[in-house]
Design an enzyme around this catalytic site. Structure first.
Site, PDB file in Angstrom:
ATOM      1  N   ASN A   1       0.826  -1.212   0.000  1.00 53.08           N
ATOM      2  CA  ASN A   1       0.000   0.000   0.000  1.00 53.08           C
ATOM      3  C   ASN A   1       0.863   1.265   0.000  1.00 53.08           C
ATOM      4  OD1 ASN A   1      -2.496   1.250  -0.061  1.00 53.08           O
ATOM      5  ND2 ASN A   1      -2.652   1.383   2.145  1.00 53.08           N
TER       6      ASN A   1
ATOM      7  N   ARG B   1       8.341   6.467  -2.880  1.00 55.08           N
ATOM      8  CA  ARG B   1       8.383   6.551  -1.426  1.00 55.08           C
ATOM      9  C   ARG B   1       9.049   5.317  -0.811  1.00 55.08           C
ATOM     10  NH1 ARG B   1       5.830   7.386   3.541  1.00 55.08           N
ATOM     11  NH2 ARG B   1       4.373   5.679   3.355  1.00 55.08           N
TER      12      ARG B   1
ATOM     13  N   ARG C   1       3.661   0.162   8.918  1.00 53.84           N
ATOM     14  CA  ARG C   1       4.486  -1.000   8.564  1.00 53.84           C
ATOM     15  C   ARG C   1       5.672  -1.160   9.495  1.00 53.84           C
ATOM     16  NH1 ARG C   1       3.813   2.498   4.817  1.00 53.84           N
ATOM     17  NH2 ARG C   1       2.230   2.209   3.176  1.00 53.84           N
TER      18      ARG C   1
ATOM     19  N   LYS D   1       0.318 -11.004  -1.799  1.00 52.05           N
ATOM     20  CA  LYS D   1       1.075 -10.261  -2.799  1.00 52.05           C
ATOM     21  C   LYS D   1       2.553 -10.184  -2.430  1.00 52.05           C
ATOM     22  CE  LYS D   1       2.777  -6.647  -5.022  1.00 52.05           C
ATOM     23  NZ  LYS D   1       4.023  -5.933  -4.664  1.00 52.05           N
TER      24      LYS D   1
ATOM     25  N   PRO E   1       2.561 -12.030  -8.775  1.00 53.72           N
ATOM     26  CA  PRO E   1       2.108 -11.034  -7.800  1.00 53.72           C
ATOM     27  C   PRO E   1       1.007 -10.156  -8.387  1.00 53.72           C
ATOM     28  CG  PRO E   1       4.517 -11.066  -7.943  1.00 53.72           C
ATOM     29  CD  PRO E   1       3.997 -11.917  -9.060  1.00 53.72           C
TER      30      PRO E   1
ATOM     31  N   ASP F   1      -0.970  -6.784  -7.753  1.00 55.20           N
ATOM     32  CA  ASP F   1      -1.108  -5.511  -7.045  1.00 55.20           C
ATOM     33  C   ASP F   1      -2.176  -4.692  -7.764  1.00 55.20           C
ATOM     34  OD1 ASP F   1       0.258  -4.940  -9.393  1.00 55.20           O
ATOM     35  OD2 ASP F   1       1.172  -3.176  -8.520  1.00 55.20           O
TER      36      ASP F   1
END
Length: 283
Positions: free
Chosen positions: A118, A123, A171, A212, A229, A231
DNA sequence: CTCCAGGGCCAGC
DNA sequence: GCTGGCCATGGA
């Protein structure tokens, strides 16, 4: 410094670096189109020149980077299989045929893709740079400093506050806990011997790791090409280009692996890179 | 202001 | 086994 040269038809440095599989790359300020890449505690410089791709690294790291760039694999065969699929897979593969699925440092891949959830790539890159600078050891690459990816021990030595300060947000708990429990939940040689299905199951049992992230670690860390994967970008590809009715991402992943088999991971990366570059061009 | 990014956890069904 | 709300952060 050693210079390794390889044919560049199926080895495009820019596409390999920018396609979203790694986060520690740095454009060279001296050589246009060249990138420094860090993997674990190692570093190299790579670029395309004429018909070739060139890797510059320390003599001791030659074998490491040959394996890292997956140089023993025939990507012509993979692209040919993509052409047989036709449609968007063919289009994406011809755009991204120079992408190599890297054999990355497994510890780094594990931590990095937990950071990725997410989150967006610029970033993620920043967070991981701060993670390395704050917890990794300083190294030297031909007169230029860089930081190694921290070991699990180095990360475990850091308080939760450190992980929050570098911007991890919620996280931070995932990363802290993985660092603390690392040796109990991640046995690299044991995992390497597992079937993909069982490997995924083990990865999924780790706090902060969902389907994922497990697929990304399995593909980018263990080179399990029977991983796909899913996303937000891939979900968009599925909806818009495969007329898919599934909504559950796990089922979408299963669908693609059933369809593409051992080529799944490569095709996934072609599709991801293609869809994401399209979107960026429109803006 | 809202929406989004290489999602996952948890509670409540 | 499935669904919805929630979770930090920063750029668009």
């Amino acid at each position: 410094m050693e210079k390794l040269k390889f044919l560049g038809e199926y080895f495009n440095v820019k596409d390999t670096v920018l396609c979203g599989q790694l986060f520690r790359y740095f454009p060279s300020s001296i050589k246009a189109g060249a990138y420094f890449i860090c993997s674990g505690d190692k570093r190299c410089l790579c670029y395309n020149e004429g018909d070739f791709a060139v890797i510059e690294c320390e003599t001791a790291d030659i074998e490491y980077f040959k394996n890292y760039f997956d140089l023993s694999r025939d990507y012509g065969q993979i692209v040919a299989a993509a052409n047989l699929q036709g449609g968007i897979v063919k289009t994406a593969a011809n755009l991204g045929k120079g992408i190599r699925i890297l054999n990355q440092n497994r510890t780094e891949t594990f931590f990095s893709f937990i950071v990725s959830q997410n989150n967006n790539i610029p970033r993620i890159k920043g967070i991981i740079e701060r993670l390395c600078a704050g917890a990794g050891s300083k190294r030297d690459f031909y007169g230029e400093d860089y930081y190694a990816f921290p070991t699990a021990e180095e990360l475990a030595a850091k308080p939760l506050e450190f992980f929050k300060e570098i911007g991890l947000g919620y996280r931070a708990e995932y990363i802290k806990r993985l660092a603390d429990e690392f040796n109990d939940v991640f046995n690299e040689s044991e995992f390497a011997a597992l079937l993909t299905k069982d490997l995924k199951k083990r990865l999924l049992s780790v706090y902060g790791v969902g389907p994922k992230v497990a697929d990304c670690v399995s593909l980018f860390g263990f080179h399990r090409s029977d991983s796909f994967p899913v996303d937000t970008w891939i979900e968009k590809v599925y909806r818009e280009n495969f007329d898919g009715k599934l909504t559950d991402r796990t089922k979408i992943a299963d669908y693609f692996v059933e369809t593409f088999g051992e080529n799944s991971g490569y095709f996934q990366q072609y599709l991801f890179y293609f869809k994401r570059s399209l979107e960026k061009e429109e803006k």
